[in-house]
Design a protein around this motif. Structure first.
Motif, short mmCIF file in Angstrom:
data_model
loop_
_atom_site.label_atom_id
_atom_site.label_comp_id
_atom_site.label_asym_id
_atom_site.label_seq_id
_atom_site.Cartn_x
_atom_site.Cartn_y
_atom_site.Cartn_z
N GLY A 486 0.79 -1.23 0.00
CA GLY A 486 0.00 0.00 0.00
C GLY A 486 0.82 1.27 0.00
O GLY A 486 0.26 2.36 0.20
N TYR A 487 2.13 1.17 -0.24
CA TYR A 487 2.96 2.37 -0.34
C TYR A 487 4.23 2.02 -1.13
O TYR A 487 4.57 0.85 -1.32
CB TYR A 487 3.32 2.92 1.05
N ASP A 488 4.92 3.04 -1.60
CA ASP A 488 6.09 2.84 -2.46
C ASP A 488 7.33 2.55 -1.62
O ASP A 488 8.22 3.39 -1.46
CB ASP A 488 6.31 4.05 -3.36
N LEU A 489 7.38 1.35 -1.08
CA LEU A 489 8.51 0.99 -0.24
C LEU A 489 9.81 0.96 -1.05
O LEU A 489 9.81 0.55 -2.21
CB LEU A 489 8.26 -0.35 0.45
N PRO A 490 10.92 1.40 -0.48
CA PRO A 490 12.21 1.31 -1.17
C PRO A 490 12.53 -0.15 -1.51
O PRO A 490 12.31 -1.05 -0.69
CB PRO A 490 13.20 1.87 -0.14
N PHE A 491 13.04 -0.35 -2.69
CA PHE A 491 13.34 -1.71 -3.17
C PHE A 491 14.77 -1.72 -3.68
O PHE A 491 15.10 -1.10 -4.69
CB PHE A 491 12.37 -2.11 -4.27
N LEU A 492 15.65 -2.43 -2.97
CA LEU A 492 17.07 -2.48 -3.28
C LEU A 492 17.43 -3.90 -3.70
O LEU A 492 16.99 -4.86 -3.10
CB LEU A 492 17.89 -2.08 -2.05
N GLY A 550 26.45 -6.86 1.47
CA GLY A 550 25.68 -6.15 2.49
C GLY A 550 26.03 -4.69 2.56
O GLY A 550 25.16 -3.82 2.71
N HIS A 551 27.34 -4.37 2.45
CA HIS A 551 27.78 -2.98 2.50
C HIS A 551 27.22 -2.17 1.34
O HIS A 551 26.73 -1.05 1.52
CB HIS A 551 29.30 -2.93 2.49
N ARG A 552 27.26 -2.73 0.15
CA ARG A 552 26.78 -1.98 -1.02
C ARG A 552 25.26 -1.80 -0.99
O ARG A 552 24.75 -0.77 -1.43
CB ARG A 552 27.25 -2.68 -2.30
N LEU A 553 24.55 -2.80 -0.46
CA LEU A 553 23.11 -2.60 -0.26
C LEU A 553 22.85 -1.52 0.78
O LEU A 553 21.91 -0.73 0.64
CB LEU A 553 22.47 -3.92 0.19
N ALA A 554 23.68 -1.46 1.82
CA ALA A 554 23.51 -0.43 2.85
C ALA A 554 23.76 0.96 2.27
O ALA A 554 23.08 1.92 2.66
CB ALA A 554 24.45 -0.70 4.03
N LEU A 555 24.70 1.08 1.35
CA LEU A 555 24.91 2.37 0.68
C LEU A 555 23.68 2.76 -0.13
O LEU A 555 23.26 3.93 -0.12
CB LEU A 555 26.13 2.29 -0.23
N ALA A 556 23.10 1.78 -0.83
CA ALA A 556 21.88 2.07 -1.59
C ALA A 556 20.75 2.48 -0.65
O ALA A 556 19.96 3.39 -0.96
CB ALA A 556 21.49 0.85 -2.41
N ALA A 557 20.66 1.83 0.51
CA ALA A 557 19.63 2.19 1.48
C ALA A 557 19.85 3.60 2.00
O ALA A 557 18.88 4.37 2.18
CB ALA A 557 19.63 1.20 2.64
N ALA A 558 21.11 3.96 2.26
CA ALA A 558 21.41 5.30 2.76
C ALA A 558 20.87 6.36 1.82
O ALA A 558 20.33 7.38 2.26
CB ALA A 558 22.91 5.45 2.97
N LYS A 559 20.98 6.11 0.53
CA LYS A 559 20.53 7.09 -0.45
C LYS A 559 19.03 7.01 -0.70
O LYS A 559 18.32 8.02 -0.66
CB LYS A 559 21.28 6.90 -1.77
N VAL A 560 18.55 5.80 -0.96
CA VAL A 560 17.16 5.64 -1.40
C VAL A 560 16.18 5.70 -0.25
O VAL A 560 15.11 6.32 -0.35
CB VAL A 560 17.01 4.30 -2.16
#
Length: 671
Positions: A486-492, A550-560
């Protein structure tokens, strides 16, 4: 061997009997879904939904953080209530009162992430099946984070959307709990916890070897006519079939509990069936090696101990030399004998068995080879056998190569006379995890009411070879999950790592095209991608460096997801310009600058083509923030490819240490 290894990764014995996830009938007591319980993490700074079941019309009261909430179960016995939002914090307690009282403790409020996909997301810090991550023992010993909580969704398919998952519930991170959890998810969550100093909840819902369409709802798949037949077949499964399968699964479980340790081939410490004098002429026979599709089909689905025997004739002139055995890939735990002497033993799933027989055990003429193999006794994945190796099954003695493929005798250790069996109609009620929508129904649909911060996703290996379809399928999956929540959740998501051999000359590769489809999905707002082409393993589809993933996904999370201004990607192709006999490539995401990791400044992994479309290896050099690509074999270049292979050898990075994303400047669809 690519399809073999990527097809499946094993599940732990007795992982799930609730394979059909029967609907929740109305009950007299208030009951909660498995995702809501002690030690859970609730999403901070957002409206939270709690839900459960009770008697129709039953009044339910919730007390949390000094506030009281009241609701009433509807006619079907379902109830829900909205709480919050609350800031990060805890631990807290909660009481839920209807005709009974449920008290929950050790509740944290922080960020909740759902981790899903196939085997590279499923891979544990240290697996009992011979797989583990880099520095696994050290990572496990250091895994003590009381404010990181883990919940593993047990693997389950369902023909229709279920209302609850099967799970043992939430657990705080300790060495014991972290060891068998998704390594990628753990490293991702650990970095977020350390970066933002808030509790982190990680929900793992993954299954090795699965395709993207299995994780999508039936309604989302309606726009893909190629899946219509499969989804329609699910709709025809009756409740009677599901009940019959549940009964079969329970009988099967009971049989394994009673007979899993039975082995007629061993008695009083002696391996009777390994004796070279044992007469196995009355045994049935089987052709080896098998194809992995045989898993679960041989022996009526039995996957316990099976003994395999054959003879090997060694020429007299080779006497006095050792024998080298290549027995292919096995599932899962073998002990191998030669003339009654144990010559090898391995406990690992689909790992090649290569053993050396000392010359003193080798006879001129007939020799016996015996393999005692114990498979995976999992109701959702029964598997045992010897499977196609990268090289032929052989015995090598001196210069003589003796084939081991062909007819072997076999006999199960236990007596299978009363082993539970089911007809095809009953088995159809437990659909394969590759059937479209079955994993969504059993493992994702029950979670959609749980407020989460976002999703991390590692999948695509099993969709390689269908890149054009994946370009539409993957964005549709993201849209489907956002609609469900029901919402535009971040998708990494993770781009496929390097795996498999490369050809000596430029060529087309299904994995390269699947990576391109993943890159194209970045056009969907609120997405981020972790490129891993530089941390793969040509010989292992499950690369062990999961820390960097995991680190590169965390970087994407930090931004997105967290709105930080951070470089979360390596250099990404932006544009090209032909300049005489060379092409200038311009990148985005260069961060603080482009970098070629070569002491002489030579770029690797570039290919260049002219109007004929034939690619040649190219020379590449840095020119400011651009890269110049050329080849003496291409006078008038029109196109460039980079890292376009199974296991790329590119060496372009930004100064933040992130690898350039593979690309081609001219796209063509694979038929």
């Amino acid at each position: 061997m690519t399809n073999l290894i990527r097809a499946y990764i094993p599940r732990i014995l007795w992982a799930v009997i609730l394979a059909l996830g029967a609907g929740q009938e109305a009950v007299a007591e208030v009951r909660l879904p498995a995702v809501i319980g002690n030690a859970m993490v609730l999403q901070r700074d957002a409206k939270i939904r709690l839900w459960g079941w009770a008697d129709p019309g039953e009044r339910v009261a919730i007390a949390f953080l000094g506030q009281a909430y009241k609701t009433k179960a509807d006619r079907s016995g379902q109830w829900s209530v909205s709480l919050g939002p609350y800031p990060a914090g805890g631990p807290y307690e909660m009481s839920i009162v209807g005709k009974n009282s449920v008290k929950l403790s050790d509740i944290l409020i922080g960020d909740v992430w759902l981790a899903s996909g196939q085997s590279n997301m499923e891979l544990q810090l240290k697996s009992p099946f011979g797989l583990s991550v880099d520095n696994a023992d050290r990572e496990i010993a250091a895994a003590s984070f009381p404010q990181i909580r883990l919940l593993k969704v047990q693997q389950k398919t369902a023909p229709r959307p279920d209302s609850d998952i099967a799970s043992e519930g939430w657990r705080a991170v300790t060495p014991e709990t972290a060891a068998d959890f998704s390594a990628v998810a753990y490293f991702f969550g650990r970095e977020l916890h350390q970066r933002y100093q808030v509790p982190i909840g990680l929900i793992q819902a993954s299954w090795g070897g699965t395709v993207a369409e299995a994780w999508m709802s039936g309604s989302a798949l309606q726009r893909f006519p190629e899946f219509a037949k499969s989804t329609q077949a699910l709709g025809g499964i009756t409740e009677e079939q599901r009940a019959a399968y549940r009964d079969y699964a329970q009988r099967r479980m009971a049989w394994y509990q009673a007979h899993a340790q039975d082995d007629r081939g061993r008695a009083n410490g002696r391996n009777l069936w390994a004796d070279p004098k044992f007469d196995s002429s009355a045994w049935p026979t089987i052709a080896l090696p098998q194809d992995l599709s045989a898993c679960g089909k041989d022996f009526d689905g039995f996957a316990g101990t099976v003994w395999y025997r054959r003879t090997l004739t060694v020429p007299a002139e080779q006497l006095g030399k050792p024998v080298f055995l290549n027995l292919g890939y096995m599932a899962y735990d073998d002990v191998t004998y030669f003339n009654g002497q144990q010559v090898g033993a391995t406990q690992a799933f689909l790992k090649s068995r290569e053993y050396v027989v000392p010359a003193k055990h080798v006879r001129a003429g007939e020799n016996s080879i015996v393999v005692r193999l114990t498979g995976i006794n999992d109701p959702t994945f029964a598997c045992t056998g010897l499977f196609d190796p990268d090289e032929p099954m052989l015995a090598t003695v001196g210069t003589t190569k003796l084939p081991l493929n062909g007819i072997w005798s076999y006999m199960p250790g236990p007596n299978l006379q009363d082993f539970p069996r089911a007809d095809a109609t009953t088995l159809a009620a437990n659909p394969s995890p590759d059937v479209p929508s079955t994993l969504f129904n059993g493992m994702i649909h029950p979670l959609r009411s749980m407020r989460i911060k976002g999703v991390i996703w590692y999948q695509g290996e099993s969709n390689a070879g269908r890149p054009a379809q994946y370009r539409a399928l993957f964005p549709a999956l993201i849209g489907d999950w956002r609609k469900q929540w029901g919402y535009d959740l971040p998708f990494l998501f993770v781009q496929l790592a390097g795996y498999g051999p490369n050809k000596p000359e430029p060529a087309d590769y299904p994995w390269a095209e699947l990576r391109e489809a993943q890159t194209m999905t970045l056009s969907v707002p609120g997405t981020g991608m972790a490129s891993t082409i530089d941390i793969g393993n040509e010989h292992d589809i499950h690369p062990s460096n999961k820390q960097d993933v995991g680190h590169r996904l965390a970087l994407a999370a930090a931004k997105v997801a967290y709105g930080e201004v951070v470089v979360d990607s390596g250099p990404t192709y932006q544009s090209m310009k032909a300049e005489n006999q060379q092409i200038r490539i311009r990148f985005s995401n260069v961060g603080s600058g482009l970098l070629i990791r070569d002491k002489y400044g030579y770029g690797r992994g570039f290919e260049i083509a002219g109007s004929d479309g034939k690619y040649h290896w190219a020379q590449a050099r840095l020119d400011g923030q651009d890269i110049i690509v050329s080849s003496p074999l291409v006078a008038n270049p029109t196109a460039v490819r980079y890292a376009w292979s199974n296991t790329p050898d590119g060496n372009v990075y930004n100064r933040e240490g992130l690898p350039a994303v593979s690309f081609r400047t001219t796209q063509k669809d694979t038929p």
